[in-house]
Motif scaffolding. Sequence first.
Motif, PDB file in Angstrom:
ATOM      1  N   ASP A  75      10.595  -7.893 -72.994  1.00 46.89           N
ATOM      2  CA  ASP A  75       9.648  -7.196 -72.115  1.00 46.89           C
ATOM      3  C   ASP A  75       8.479  -6.621 -72.906  1.00 46.89           C
ATOM      4  N   ALA A  78       6.120  -9.449 -73.645  1.00 47.19           N
ATOM      5  CA  ALA A  78       5.345  -9.772 -72.438  1.00 47.19           C
ATOM      6  C   ALA A  78       4.213  -8.765 -72.252  1.00 47.19           C
ATOM      7  N   ARG A  79       4.488  -7.502 -72.536  1.00 53.07           N
ATOM      8  CA  ARG A  79       3.451  -6.477 -72.353  1.00 53.07           C
ATOM      9  C   ARG A  79       2.325  -6.615 -73.383  1.00 53.07           C
ATOM     10  N   PHE A  92      10.774 -15.892 -57.079  1.00 51.35           N
ATOM     11  CA  PHE A  92      11.714 -14.956 -56.467  1.00 51.35           C
ATOM     12  C   PHE A  92      11.903 -15.318 -54.990  1.00 51.35           C
ATOM     13  N   LEU A  95      10.643 -12.584 -52.330  1.00 46.28           N
ATOM     14  CA  LEU A  95       9.282 -12.042 -52.328  1.00 46.28           C
ATOM     15  C   LEU A  95       8.355 -13.100 -51.740  1.00 46.28           C
ATOM     16  N   ALA A 103       2.743  -7.920 -57.157  1.00 42.34           N
ATOM     17  CA  ALA A 103       3.813  -7.077 -57.719  1.00 42.34           C
ATOM     18  C   ALA A 103       3.789  -7.059 -59.235  1.00 42.34           C
ATOM     19  N   PHE A 104       3.400  -8.146 -59.864  1.00 41.80           N
ATOM     20  CA  PHE A 104       3.493  -8.227 -61.326  1.00 41.80           C
ATOM     21  C   PHE A 104       2.128  -8.129 -61.992  1.00 41.80           C
ATOM     22  N   ARG A 108      -3.443  -5.424 -69.143  1.00 42.45           N
ATOM     23  CA  ARG A 108      -3.162  -4.561 -70.286  1.00 42.45           C
ATOM     24  C   ARG A 108      -4.082  -4.844 -71.469  1.00 42.45           C
TER      25      ARG A 108
ATOM     26  N   HIS B 209       9.050  -4.124 -55.057  1.00 37.57           N
ATOM     27  CA  HIS B 209       8.972  -5.565 -55.359  1.00 37.57           C
ATOM     28  C   HIS B 209       9.658  -5.847 -56.689  1.00 37.57           C
ATOM     29  N   ALA B 210       9.402  -4.974 -57.658  1.00 34.75           N
ATOM     30  CA  ALA B 210      10.013  -5.169 -58.982  1.00 34.75           C
ATOM     31  C   ALA B 210      11.536  -5.087 -58.866  1.00 34.75           C
ATOM     32  N   GLY B 213      12.787  -8.185 -57.462  1.00 31.44           N
ATOM     33  CA  GLY B 213      12.711  -9.210 -58.502  1.00 31.44           C
ATOM     34  C   GLY B 213      13.883  -9.100 -59.465  1.00 31.44           C
ATOM     35  N   ASN B 217      16.367 -12.109 -60.213  1.00 32.83           N
ATOM     36  CA  ASN B 217      16.300 -12.775 -61.504  1.00 32.83           C
ATOM     37  C   ASN B 217      15.887 -11.771 -62.593  1.00 32.83           C
ATOM     38  N   ARG B 220      13.921 -13.128 -65.667  1.00 32.61           N
ATOM     39  CA  ARG B 220      12.503 -13.419 -65.384  1.00 32.61           C
ATOM     40  C   ARG B 220      11.679 -12.137 -65.377  1.00 32.61           C
ATOM     41  N   MET B 221      12.281 -11.058 -64.861  1.00 29.73           N
ATOM     42  CA  MET B 221      11.562  -9.791 -64.818  1.00 29.73           C
ATOM     43  C   MET B 221      11.313  -9.263 -66.224  1.00 29.73           C
ATOM     44  N   VAL B 222      12.275  -9.456 -67.113  1.00 29.43           N
ATOM     45  CA  VAL B 222      12.081  -9.056 -68.513  1.00 29.43           C
ATOM     46  C   VAL B 222      10.921  -9.858 -69.096  1.00 29.43           C
ATOM     47  N   ALA B 223      10.917 -11.172 -68.805  1.00 28.90           N
ATOM     48  CA  ALA B 223       9.855 -12.046 -69.328  1.00 28.90           C
ATOM     49  C   ALA B 223       8.488 -11.680 -68.764  1.00 28.90           C
ATOM     50  N   LEU B 224       8.466 -11.008 -67.601  1.00 22.85           N
ATOM     51  CA  LEU B 224       7.193 -10.576 -67.019  1.00 22.85           C
ATOM     52  C   LEU B 224       6.768  -9.200 -67.550  1.00 22.85           C
ATOM     53  N   GLY B 225       7.575  -8.648 -68.438  1.00 25.01           N
ATOM     54  CA  GLY B 225       7.192  -7.401 -69.102  1.00 25.01           C
ATOM     55  C   GLY B 225       7.745  -6.135 -68.483  1.00 25.01           C
ATOM     56  N   TYR B 226       8.767  -6.267 -67.642  1.00 29.09           N
ATOM     57  CA  TYR B 226       9.306  -5.080 -66.969  1.00 29.09           C
ATOM     58  C   TYR B 226      10.487  -4.478 -67.741  1.00 29.09           C
ATOM     59  N   PRO B 227      10.488  -3.162 -67.943  1.00 30.24           N
ATOM     60  CA  PRO B 227      11.647  -2.509 -68.564  1.00 30.24           C
ATOM     61  C   PRO B 227      12.768  -2.395 -67.521  1.00 30.24           C
TER      62      PRO B 227
END
Lengths: 237, 339
Positions: A75, A78-79, A92, A95, A103-104, A108, B209-210, B213, B217, B220-227
């Motif tokens: 993560d 990604a950031r 998803f 969604l 949402a994403f 940054r 939404h997160a 998500g 998955n 996938r959420m980690v790969a999108l940068g979410y903690p």
Amino acid sequence: MNAPLLCCRGLEAGYGASRVLFGLDFDIRAGEVVALLGRNGMGKSTTIRSIVGGLRPQRGEIVFDGRPIHAERADAIARLGVAIVPEGRQCFPNLTVHEHLVAFAACRNGVAEPWTPARLYALFPRLAERAGHLGNQLSGGEQQMLAIARALSTNPRLLILDEATEGLAPVIREEIWRCLALLKAQGQTTLVVDKYVDKLLPLADHNLILERGRIAWQGSSAELDARRELWGRYLGV
Amino acid sequence: MQGSTPQNPSSAPGAVAAITHARFPGLARRLPWLVLALLAAFPLLAPALGLEYYVGFVRRVLIVAIAATSLNFILGYGGMAALGHAGFIGVGAYTVVALVEAGFSSAWLAWGSAALVAGLAAAAIGAVSLRTRGVYFIMITLAFAQMLYYLAVSLRTYGGDDGYGLYTPLELGAWLDGAHAQVFYWVVLAIAAAVFALFSRVAHSRYGHALRGIRDNETRMVALGYPVYGLKLAGFVAAGAVAGLAGGLLASHNAFVSPSIMHWTQSALLLVMVMLGGAGRRWGAPLGVALWLTLEEALKLYTDYWHWPLGLLLLLVVFHAPQGVAALLERRGGRESVR
């Protein structure tokens, strides 16, 4: 020549006792499109997993924009601005298309012209028509477009596409290639894995051929185009 | 198509409204307000209809619906199948007991503290539990809830196994009479409406939404940068705090608290009610609670073996509406994109 955005040095990675990558060295420069080529099982996906933090390298280092990332969490990477369009799309199911795009969304990296839903709909008009549909109500091609749009909504500095056109109808593949060419024209740094070498050649600035976890050859598209024997030897074409 | 306004199902009315959505879109939009108005008027109409007893019953439904809504948030939207939610209800209820025992009588202080303490308990339990997934998460939340249950049993100051009676109603303030059943009903209704509106809003925000998500998955959420861990923990703590608030209200409603309020069977019952209504559906939790408790209440009038028909109902739902009654209503209402 500008400094590399991504630098891999002596990259070794694998799964448990089984090693897949044996000392990869390559750079990706800002604005460049790099194609990662090779037959199945040569280590393309393992390379990508190592870059995005899905697999901790056993040795070597990966530096993104001057910062070592090989020990970072996925993560956090990604950031920093690395986005992946994964093999199998992985949209998803609960969604909607529009929710995927808002949402994403993140900006940054101080991008001058960030990707907004309106820009993404302009890039993929089909998604605008399907804006209210859930992720699992789309065709394979639409899901692929959505996966690319979702990755772009994070305004990545490095976009990675793993098997971007696999299993898609020819007309949809053309749509994806058109989109990648457009992104290249806008200066998007991209690492792409795909089987259609002939389609990648006009797009890629630099090509890497993996053979059993090592870089067997690397060079420009013009060089690869001229050396057709490499296609048969390493790519099974 | 650039610049077109995309259809967003999240902005459409919920499941209960969906049944009327196709033919009466205006009514569908107003239905939640209509239900709220009917619920608000009920204590005034009940005496004329000879239904005074049911004012207390509806109040109980509203309180359980608050707890179920919080569980629906983490279960339906976050995919966290917690089997220890009654533990937080119990923590909230016992916080009220502890404050009353210490001489405090303000309802707002008691209920606010109930939410706060339950939130803290959820933070501690969630910090450990959320490192596990699937069946291990179910087991570890169950284990923590049972630890809380046995802690309550061992608290002799608060009655231990026998429970603790709250003989004096909590004070709601100078202008609200806490001893008045109707006033307490309206306060509970206002809190339930606020909690429901808040969770509905959050569930359809970027955070919601997160969370969805993450449920679908996580990688996938980690790969999108979410903690991912932090986001799940935040949801777990919020749900725990609201369950604690429901516990505090339940303590006032029953004027009695015993460890049975946090037994694991209560957690399971809450899960069943959410699943019956429709996990991850806006109206799932209140529908499930209202349906279950109303049927329980009605069937008790006719038979001592009321568990039987309720069991059959569950079987029917499992086979014919596995996504819950809310989903069934949405399908009947003709909506394609349902959640």
